[in-house]
Design an enzyme around this catalytic site. Sequence first.
Site, PDB file in Angstrom:
ATOM      1  N   CYS A  10      28.917  61.030   4.910  1.00 36.86           N
ATOM      2  CA  CYS A  10      29.947  62.042   4.543  1.00 36.86           C
ATOM      3  C   CYS A  10      30.970  61.563   4.001  1.00 36.86           C
ATOM      4  CB  CYS A  10      30.450  62.294   6.032  1.00 36.86           C
ATOM      5  SG  CYS A  10      32.114  63.016   6.104  1.00 36.86           S
ATOM      6  N   CYS A  41      34.682  61.807   5.179  1.00 40.23           N
ATOM      7  CA  CYS A  41      34.669  60.666   6.343  1.00 40.23           C
ATOM      8  C   CYS A  41      35.549  59.508   5.895  1.00 40.23           C
ATOM      9  CB  CYS A  41      33.682  60.455   7.211  1.00 40.23           C
ATOM     10  SG  CYS A  41      32.944  62.087   8.110  1.00 40.23           S
TER      11      CYS A  41
END
Length: 111
Positions: free
Chosen positions: A33, A36
Site C-alpha cells: 500500500c 500507507c
Amino acid sequence: MSKAVITITDADFETEVLKAEQPVLVYFWASWCGPCQLMSPLINSAATKYSDRLKVVKMEIDPNPLTVKQYQVEGVPAIRLFLGQEVLISTEGVIGKDKLLELLDTYLNSN
C-alpha cells in the site's frame, strides 16, 4: 511508557488493545500500500506526542484477517481508536497530520 509503535497480530489483539488500560490507536496497513507509506511517519509522530496517554499499535492486514474482518477494515491505511471494547474513531484512507492530531486531541483531552 514506550514511545514506539508496537507491531501486533490477531493473536495479540485482545491483550494489546481490548484489555489495555489506556486508549489504543490501531493502524492497519499493508506492505503493498503506497498511501500507507505516507501515513507511517504520522503514526510514529502520534506515538511520540501522546506517549503519556495513548498506546499505538500497527497491524498488517494480510496476515491478520480475523481482526480486519471483525472491525470491518475495508481499505488501508485505516485507523481505529479503541477505549476498551469501544471504537471511538474509525477512518480509512490517508488523513493529514492536522486531522489525525485533531481527532486524537478530541478524545484524549476529554478524558
